[in-house]
Design a protein around this motif. Structure first.
Motif: not given
Length: 177
Positions: A115-116, A118-128, A137-141
């Motif tokens: 969340q802080t 940004g998931s786009a900056a941390l995850l490559s296309n295959h990781q997303s 990914p920022a809050g799913g349980e």
């Protein structure tokens, strides 16, 4: 209480300084989640194995048909096995619950990081793709639902052992042979 919160906050800040990038932190969080999930699976598997052996011993002891001491045997041995099953169930709960809590904490830290930073900056296309459709990914349980089996298993077995122990006593009192 405020001192404890400050201490934990400072500790988390110090840990954040250990990593060179947010991606390394994310990788670390995921490895910790994997480790704790493996530990939880191991604890659950060991618990289920022990319960299986106890259940087999219980069923075998209930099948005793010796006319001289079979009735007393069917009271004592299965009741002791039921008590042992109930005790092991009660002792399994804290370890399984602790693993669940640690996994939940690492997931929360991962969600905060995503969340802080940004998931786009941390995850490559295959990781997303790790986060399925509908997962945030920022809050799913959704992971909590997968862990419920491990949490509920000792409660279910403990209840069954209590019922089976009572069943042995009722059979003895009624005098069913």
């Amino acid at each position: 209480m405020a001192d404890l919160k400050t201490l934990l906050l400072n500790r988390d800040t110090e840990v954040a300084e250990v990593f060179e990038s947010a991606k390394e932190r994310l990788s670390f969080y995921r490895s910790e989640i994997h480790f704790e999930s493996t530990l939880l699976a191991s604890r659950t598997s060991s618990y289920l194995s022990s319960q299986s052996f106890l259940m087999i011993a219980f069923a075998s002891s209930m099948a005793n048909t010796n006319p001289e001491w079979g009735s007393l045997f069917r009271l004592v041995v299965p009741s002791l096995l039921a008590a042992l099953g109930l005790i092991t169930s009660l002792h399994a709960v804290p370890g399984i619950r602790a693993s669940y809590d640690v996994i939940e904490r690492w997931h929360r830290k991962q969600a905060e990081l995503l969340q802080t930073e940004g998931s786009a900056a941390l995850l490559s296309n295959h990781q997303s793709a790790l986060f399925g459709e509908g997962d945030n990914p920022a809050g799913g349980e959704r992971y909590k639902r997968t862990l419920l089996f491990s949490l509920r298993t000792p409660i279910i077995f403990g209840s069954v052992w209590a019922l089976l122990g009572a069943f042995c006593i009722v059979l003895y009192v009624v005098g069913v042979d």
